[in-house]
Design a protein around this motif. Structure first.
Motif, PDB file in Angstrom:
ATOM      1  N   UNK A  71     -32.093 -15.153 -18.558  1.00  0.00           N
ATOM      2  CA  UNK A  71     -30.640 -15.184 -18.609  1.00  0.00           C
ATOM      3  C   UNK A  71     -30.037 -14.895 -17.256  1.00  0.00           C
ATOM      4  N   UNK A  72     -28.716 -14.686 -17.262  1.00  0.00           N
ATOM      5  CA  UNK A  72     -27.971 -14.346 -16.055  1.00  0.00           C
ATOM      6  C   UNK A  72     -27.220 -13.056 -16.305  1.00  0.00           C
ATOM      7  N   UNK A  73     -27.135 -12.240 -15.264  1.00  0.00           N
ATOM      8  CA  UNK A  73     -26.364 -11.009 -15.363  1.00  0.00           C
ATOM      9  C   UNK A  73     -24.890 -11.396 -15.372  1.00  0.00           C
ATOM     10  N   UNK A  74     -24.200 -11.040 -16.446  1.00  0.00           N
ATOM     11  CA  UNK A  74     -22.763 -11.304 -16.567  1.00  0.00           C
ATOM     12  C   UNK A  74     -22.019 -10.332 -15.658  1.00  0.00           C
ATOM     13  N   UNK A  75     -22.333  -9.045 -15.807  1.00  0.00           N
ATOM     14  CA  UNK A  75     -21.830  -8.003 -14.914  1.00  0.00           C
ATOM     15  C   UNK A  75     -22.649  -6.750 -15.147  1.00  0.00           C
ATOM     16  N   UNK A  76     -22.696  -5.906 -14.117  1.00  0.00           N
ATOM     17  CA  UNK A  76     -23.376  -4.618 -14.227  1.00  0.00           C
ATOM     18  C   UNK A  76     -22.606  -3.612 -13.390  1.00  0.00           C
ATOM     19  N   UNK A  77     -22.293  -2.469 -13.977  1.00  0.00           N
ATOM     20  CA  UNK A  77     -21.550  -1.406 -13.288  1.00  0.00           C
ATOM     21  C   UNK A  77     -22.412  -0.153 -13.245  1.00  0.00           C
ATOM     22  N   UNK A  78     -22.964   0.190 -12.050  1.00  0.00           N
ATOM     23  CA  UNK A  78     -23.832   1.363 -11.970  1.00  0.00           C
ATOM     24  C   UNK A  78     -23.099   2.672 -12.272  1.00  0.00           C
TER      25      UNK A  78
ATOM     26  N   UNK B 135     -24.367  -2.831 -18.235  1.00  0.00           N
ATOM     27  CA  UNK B 135     -23.784  -4.139 -17.997  1.00  0.00           C
ATOM     28  C   UNK B 135     -24.284  -5.075 -19.074  1.00  0.00           C
ATOM     29  N   UNK B 136     -24.036  -6.385 -18.884  1.00  0.00           N
ATOM     30  CA  UNK B 136     -24.427  -7.349 -19.899  1.00  0.00           C
ATOM     31  C   UNK B 136     -25.098  -8.564 -19.274  1.00  0.00           C
ATOM     32  N   UNK B 137     -26.000  -9.154 -20.048  1.00  0.00           N
ATOM     33  CA  UNK B 137     -26.734 -10.354 -19.686  1.00  0.00           C
ATOM     34  C   UNK B 137     -26.377 -11.432 -20.694  1.00  0.00           C
ATOM     35  N   UNK B 138     -26.260 -12.666 -20.214  1.00  0.00           N
ATOM     36  CA  UNK B 138     -26.050 -13.826 -21.080  1.00  0.00           C
ATOM     37  C   UNK B 138     -27.349 -14.629 -21.063  1.00  0.00           C
ATOM     38  N   UNK B 139     -27.918 -14.833 -22.238  1.00  0.00           N
ATOM     39  CA  UNK B 139     -29.182 -15.570 -22.348  1.00  0.00           C
ATOM     40  C   UNK B 139     -28.968 -17.043 -22.025  1.00  0.00           C
ATOM     41  N   UNK B 140     -29.937 -17.664 -21.348  1.00  0.00           N
ATOM     42  CA  UNK B 140     -29.871 -19.097 -21.055  1.00  0.00           C
ATOM     43  C   UNK B 140     -29.754 -19.922 -22.336  1.00  0.00           C
ATOM     44  N   UNK B 141     -30.372 -19.428 -23.408  1.00  0.00           N
ATOM     45  CA  UNK B 141     -30.358 -20.154 -24.683  1.00  0.00           C
ATOM     46  C   UNK B 141     -29.100 -19.891 -25.506  1.00  0.00           C
TER      47      UNK B 141
ATOM     48  N   UNK C  28     -25.310 -13.871 -28.424  1.00  0.00           N
ATOM     49  CA  UNK C  28     -24.429 -12.760 -28.048  1.00  0.00           C
ATOM     50  C   UNK C  28     -24.829 -12.149 -26.704  1.00  0.00           C
ATOM     51  N   UNK C  29     -23.876 -11.454 -26.064  1.00  0.00           N
ATOM     52  CA  UNK C  29     -24.186 -10.725 -24.835  1.00  0.00           C
ATOM     53  C   UNK C  29     -25.257  -9.684 -25.127  1.00  0.00           C
ATOM     54  N   UNK C  30     -26.092  -9.425 -24.128  1.00  0.00           N
ATOM     55  CA  UNK C  30     -27.203  -8.485 -24.263  1.00  0.00           C
ATOM     56  C   UNK C  30     -26.906  -7.273 -23.397  1.00  0.00           C
ATOM     57  N   UNK C  31     -26.931  -6.100 -24.000  1.00  0.00           N
ATOM     58  CA  UNK C  31     -26.681  -4.859 -23.273  1.00  0.00           C
ATOM     59  C   UNK C  31     -27.846  -4.567 -22.328  1.00  0.00           C
ATOM     60  N   UNK C  32     -27.530  -4.299 -21.068  1.00  0.00           N
ATOM     61  CA  UNK C  32     -28.518  -3.877 -20.076  1.00  0.00           C
ATOM     62  C   UNK C  32     -28.134  -2.474 -19.631  1.00  0.00           C
ATOM     63  N   UNK C  33     -28.891  -1.486 -20.080  1.00  0.00           N
ATOM     64  CA  UNK C  33     -28.606  -0.089 -19.756  1.00  0.00           C
ATOM     65  C   UNK C  33     -29.227   0.268 -18.399  1.00  0.00           C
ATOM     66  N   UNK C  34     -28.578   1.171 -17.685  1.00  0.00           N
ATOM     67  CA  UNK C  34     -29.044   1.589 -16.353  1.00  0.00           C
ATOM     68  C   UNK C  34     -30.472   2.134 -16.389  1.00  0.00           C
ATOM     69  N   UNK C  35     -30.850   2.829 -17.458  1.00  0.00           N
ATOM     70  CA  UNK C  35     -32.211   3.377 -17.534  1.00  0.00           C
ATOM     71  C   UNK C  35     -33.262   2.276 -17.584  1.00  0.00           C
TER      72      UNK C  35
END
Length: 175
Positions: A13-20, A25-31, A34-41
């Motif tokens: 996917x592509x990173x939609x946005x990430x705020x340290x 932040x969130x990732x959008x899958x190529x396929x 829904x948006x995918x949560x990407x946690x800092x940890x």
């Protein structure tokens, strides 16, 4: 593959946005989907404290009660650079010299995203290394934290030592 009795899926996917600062932040899958949560940890477990918006990312995800979440980052590729113009500070440098610069271990001294630059110290060398935010973006990162370990390619610029590529320490070990 299962993790904690829940199905884990690998996707691109592509990173939609990430705020340290917020820690996620969130990732959008190529396929799609829904948006995918990407946690800092999860990102820190990969060895990075940030990731640039638009970066390509390969992750493992899991459906939770709160939606789809990344459980592991497998690979990050910097976003495609829309303008191919080199940074002015690198225009006078010989491309062969730049290509031959080796990765050096460094630690972030400070970085101010609002100002668009910061400095790192290369282990065993007294001079600070200047890091421009555009170099950070082209390297697939969005921000740096004081004390963060890096592997950087350094060149002697018009105003001193400058990073021309910035890598998370763990990512550089695999190159």
């Amino acid at each position: 593959m299962k993790q904690n009795d829940k199905e884990v899926t690998r996707l691109l996917g592509k990173v939609k946005w990430f705020d340290p600062v917020k820690g996620f932040g969130f990732v959008v899958a190529d396929e799609g989907g829904p948006d995918i949560l990407l946690h800092a940890n999860v990102l820190r477990n990969f060895g990075q404290s940030s990731v640039a918006d638009g970066a390509q990312i390969e992750i493992e995800v899991q459906e939770t009660d709160r939606g789809v979440q990344a459980t592991e980052v497998l690979r990050i590729e910097p976003p495609e650079v829309t303008d191919s113009a080199p940074l002015a500070d690198f225009e006078h440098l010989d491309p062969d010299t730049m290509a031959q610069a080796s990765l050096e271990p460094a630690r972030v001294k400070w970085f101010d995203k609002a100002k668009g630059f910061g400095f790192a110290n290369v282990f065993g060398k007294p001079e600070d290394v200047f890091i421009h935010i555009e170099v950070l973006r082209r390297s697939g990162l969005a921000d740096l934290q004081p004390g963060e370990a890096l592997a950087i390619r350094v060149v002697d610029g018009k105003r001193g030592r400058m990073a021309m590529e910035v890598n998370a320490w763990e990512a550089a070990l695999t190159r």
